[in-house]
Write an enzyme that holds these catalytic residues in place. Structure first.
Site, short mmCIF file in Angstrom:
data_model
loop_
_atom_site.label_atom_id
_atom_site.label_comp_id
_atom_site.label_asym_id
_atom_site.label_seq_id
_atom_site.Cartn_x
_atom_site.Cartn_y
_atom_site.Cartn_z
N VAL A 80 1.12 -3.50 4.07
CA VAL A 80 0.52 -4.85 4.65
C VAL A 80 1.82 -5.74 4.79
O VAL A 80 1.99 -6.84 5.48
CB VAL A 80 -0.49 -5.79 4.20
CG1 VAL A 80 -1.86 -4.95 4.46
CG2 VAL A 80 -0.43 -6.19 2.63
N LYS A 117 0.68 3.43 -2.93
CA LYS A 117 -0.46 4.70 -2.94
C LYS A 117 0.08 6.07 -3.07
O LYS A 117 -0.84 6.63 -3.75
CB LYS A 117 -1.51 4.26 -1.92
CG LYS A 117 -2.28 3.00 -2.10
CD LYS A 117 -3.20 3.03 -0.89
CE LYS A 117 -4.19 1.50 -1.16
NZ LYS A 117 -3.80 0.30 -0.90
N SER A 174 0.86 -1.17 0.05
CA SER A 174 -0.15 -0.16 -0.16
C SER A 174 0.89 1.39 0.06
O SER A 174 0.25 2.34 -0.40
CB SER A 174 -0.91 0.17 1.00
OG SER A 174 -1.97 -0.87 1.13
N TYR A 204 -4.41 3.12 7.50
CA TYR A 204 -5.38 2.40 7.55
C TYR A 204 -6.42 3.12 8.75
O TYR A 204 -6.57 4.18 8.80
CB TYR A 204 -5.24 0.99 7.83
CG TYR A 204 -4.38 0.36 6.70
CD1 TYR A 204 -4.61 0.31 5.52
CD2 TYR A 204 -3.15 -0.14 7.10
CE1 TYR A 204 -3.82 -0.44 4.25
CE2 TYR A 204 -2.21 -0.66 6.10
CZ TYR A 204 -2.45 -1.02 4.89
OH TYR A 204 -1.75 -1.68 4.14
N TYR A 247 -1.73 -1.20 -10.95
CA TYR A 247 -1.72 -1.20 -9.44
C TYR A 247 -1.13 -2.37 -8.89
O TYR A 247 -0.02 -2.40 -7.98
CB TYR A 247 -3.01 -0.98 -8.81
CG TYR A 247 -3.33 -1.17 -7.49
CD1 TYR A 247 -3.01 -0.10 -6.82
CD2 TYR A 247 -4.08 -2.49 -7.07
CE1 TYR A 247 -3.34 -0.38 -5.49
CE2 TYR A 247 -4.18 -2.48 -5.51
CZ TYR A 247 -3.69 -1.52 -4.58
OH TYR A 247 -4.24 -1.83 -3.46
#
Lengths: 318, 318, 318, 318
Positions: free
Chosen positions: C264, C68, C65, C246, C194
């Site tokens: 993660v 991002k 992540s 998160y 992605y």
């Protein structure tokens, strides 16, 4: 109680046709356009074999969600109640038929019932056959048998459109793969089968025959052979009663009172157990997805012919 | 089909009593405690006036959610279908019976149906009378009449506990006030009336009589007077069928197949139209709120006596 | 305030390593397994070019992540704020990072922000280039430049696993296609891009350099060239502050107090504007998805070095 | 960077006043009506004690949600971080400020954060004092001290309206009682205290002083006494940053970049740590609940005076 005649059905069609203007014809299904707005076909086949029909009862439109009934019947026959209802529930939901949230809320497990898109895709994974083609052919054979119509077939054009516009159903299918409802082997095939069955073209007579088969507890009219087990027929009808009319199912249970299943092409199949099957196609649908004119026809038929399961007329006394 | 006798009901009670151990007795209702865990009373009253009964059929426990049926019947009589269903819907929901979220999701409008707490509080606001006491007395009179039992009364102890532990229902009531479902004049009185009706004490015989009244289309057994209009009776039974058993209503429609309403004290009222009323009290409830032993009894009774509305036995043929 | 030295970082690593036992290493990423449970690498690069590092700072794990942040930076440069924030929001959400419900609740429109999976896939559709490969190469070049490390590359093995196990992200992508957030031309490519960017392998030094680039307002250390516009850097850091960790983002804003983004695989990039970049990899993550040991390290570093944006130490007085 | 003068603030007010027409004045607060639509008061108090002000800076309107900041400050002082954040979370939410669903979704536990209504009512239960009056007086004393204004008081008229129209907040309070967030002893008192604090009347100068107190890390300007612990001040400012502007908090973090809290009467308090406090009252609010003209003023002030915490100007370099 009104007498059931062709003239009576013609009057019902005439009275209900104007309700079509309250709805819209869906614009992404190739065989449907706004020219069908006020079309309405209503056919009743009674268990003693009589047919009463009026309006555009020759219109052939795609099955859409009515296919969910056929998928559930066959999955129950192929795998039995226990396995089917491990994969999909039997509880009504207040979510939309194409909702994905309920799959997430529900702890990432079973769809609520087989009458919503996710539930029907899950059900489609439980039709036996080695290829999608073979599984589809089994379904088509079954449908031809119970409607006594060998010409029923899938529209390639509708099927291609279902695939092309099918992003929402793809999302449902992959979401169920992500939560283990479907395996990675099952998800693509189940979705493809679902798209094919939705693309079968059918008219109000075929829908009435299908309803009649349900009303006759899984036998053809005049036939003795139990084509589908009576218990499975009861299960399907009970689920149609609580969940067959999208988010108006409760209202139809009150106002019409017998098992129904609708589709967004404006079709509705109805089963009055022990008495008749009803087939309706009226392409103008309301915001909930149900045929405007067709829904009105059902309310009138139920009232005039005393068709509700809860009506004294329709109840066998001690 | 099995023959209906007292011995048969005794066997059913014996067979089902062990299922109680799968559940728990709710601990915040004064008249109930764990000593009632394996209690089970089952009573059937047929439309020809016979009574069959076994188990703890003298247990008197509070009405709880079964009161929702009585509230809806009276509201329909007092204000008519149109006004009632402007305030509360008739669609099943997948939310919990005491959910508040659906009132917010639903754009801050009507509760989904009269069988969930919010819906029943809204329904309670539609019982005529100048004071809460007067409105309650009208309900009690009606209940005494249809159960032919003048001794039915409210437990003060249960009522006080309902008020004391009633924060969730207060929240539902004030939330509905905040969204305009209830006026600020209505909310406190509706909640108070709801708490009172929930605190009426009843046994399986009274529940069976109540079911019988529904099965007899709104007349007392042997009576000709239409105490409640037949259409309102049908409406209530249809809603019981789709929403009467909390989040197991769909499963009960499939597995039992006739109108039911349960309460968290373990009571269930059942109506087999044209045939009988069923009253059950088995205080051990499962996680969905339904009596464990009572639910099993219903499945057995439906199978043995062929009670499902969708069963050929129960369908009047042409 | 504690003095920043290698010895100090070593002490922090030693103190935090035991916190790993509170978490688990994710089991579906090929380059990670339970043998990495207690690994912890912590690297700080200050704006005057000093590097302080300890623990397993040579571990190369996949970006996950944290990608991002890079996707958002490049989309802002490629299309500008207005177009980016028509496709994706900038509001924090209380839903899970891989939630699909919020896309449905939100009226079928934009994902809440670019730090959740749906938002990052939408952001990925806004990276310029004629093919996925070309778009990916631009991202890789940019990342190599700001980390001053030409060896950074994608793991084919991780990428293959991302594709194979990617049903949830497929569902997100097709759902966005169904609601018009992505066109049918964009959805497959955006998802593929992605998956690729998530599969880039990186260590704590590279993460610290990346954080330093953010802290230096879009310039390399010692460089004068504005590689990314300062306004876009501020935008990305603000979104990291409200949504980067998160469903613990609010807690980290209170307890740590500067822009962070976690993945993660246990990586975290941190930016203390005007002072330093922080890179952490500790593969054992808690139930919210954040590195257990890494999170503890951030709390200690923020306290000891007074790093919160809201700390007087870190505020430029008038 | 623009120079801060009274003339400059006047220009800002002039430029922003027209934005009021995009919003509406709330109609259920007695001290507000549509005649205040284009009112706008902007006051800045710097940490060196200068005041810059323009527009309707004498308007006294009720505190509304800005009170949440004061409640949180005092609860943290009274009970400490651990106890406060057992009762209420510190995570941003995408739900509305008066949402009740999130209390149900969240497993019936803590409200997401102290800046939504449920969270603020929970926070209000943690203000010490033997009676509601005593607890309220402690809050009022504190507010008078930090704003250096002894005339600040509660509007009885607003308080009565809050109680009368407070069904939604009653629902929140009782719902929290039902899930154990509040005890039955706490719920009524917490709600009453909340209603009182919301009814305190304040103007833009007082809000600016309040912001200044936050910016000065819990001390009065020129004062040495730590009235509130610095850590608690940081906690409150961090939560304001992630959750202070209703469902536009993320957008304000990006576009304005420092801690803010708004109320539906159009007030906003802003804190630029180390530099200044900002007080704004512009009663026309948008659909998210934030002052239209006030929001625009903040964007302009942040840009012109380089106030974002993430701006190089506002960052203390090594």
């Amino acid at each position: 109680m009104v007498e059931l005649t062709n003239e009576y059905i013609e009057e019902v069609v005439k009275a209900c046709r104007p309700f079509a203007s309250r709805g819209k014809v869906i614009d992404h299904i190739p065989d449907l356009d706004q020219s069908h707005l006020t079309n309405l076909g209503v056919t009743i086949v009674t268990l003693d074999g009589e047919t009463y029909s009026a309006g555009e009862d020759q219109d052939n439109f795609s099955f859409q969600s009515i296919s969910k009934v056929i998928l559930l019947l066959m999955a129950l026959e192929d795998f039995g109640k226990d396995i089917v209802f491990q994969k999909v529930g039997m509880e009504p939901t207040d979510d939309l038929f194409n909702s994905i949230s309920n799959l997430e809320e529900y702890g990432g497990r079973r769809p609520y019932n087989p009458m919503i898109n996710s539930g029907a895709i899950a059900t489609a994974s439980l039709i036996k056959g080695t290829t999608v083609e073979e599984r589809f052919d089994r379904i088509l054979d079954f449908l031809r048998k119970i409607t006594e119509n060998d010409k029923i077939t899938m529209s390639e054009e509708v099927y291609n459109a279902e695939c092309k516009n099918g992003a929402r159903n793809k999302a449902l299918s992959y979401f169920m793969e992500s939560t283990g409802v479907l395996s990675s082997q099952e998800s693509d095939a189940a979705l493809d089968l679902y798209n094919r069955v939705n693309s079968i073209e059918i008219n109000s007579l075929a829908l009435a025959k299908m309803g009649c088969f349900l009303s006759n507890h899984g036998r053809l009219i005049g036939g003795k052979k139990q084509i589908i087990q009576a218990e499975n027929i009861r299960t399907v009808k009970a689920i149609m009663l609580t969940s067959g009319m999208y988010n108006e199912s409760g209202t139809y249970a009150v106002e019409v009172g017998f098992p129904l299943k609708s589709g967004v092409s404006g079709g509705i199949v109805g089963s009055v157990p022990g008495r008749m099957g009803i087939g309706i196609i009226g392409p103008a649908i309301n915001r909930k997805g149900n045929s405007c004119a067709g829904g009105e026809a059902l309310r009138i038929l139920s009232r005039d012919l005393e068709l509700s399961l809860l009506h004294d007329r329709n109840v066998r006394n001690l």
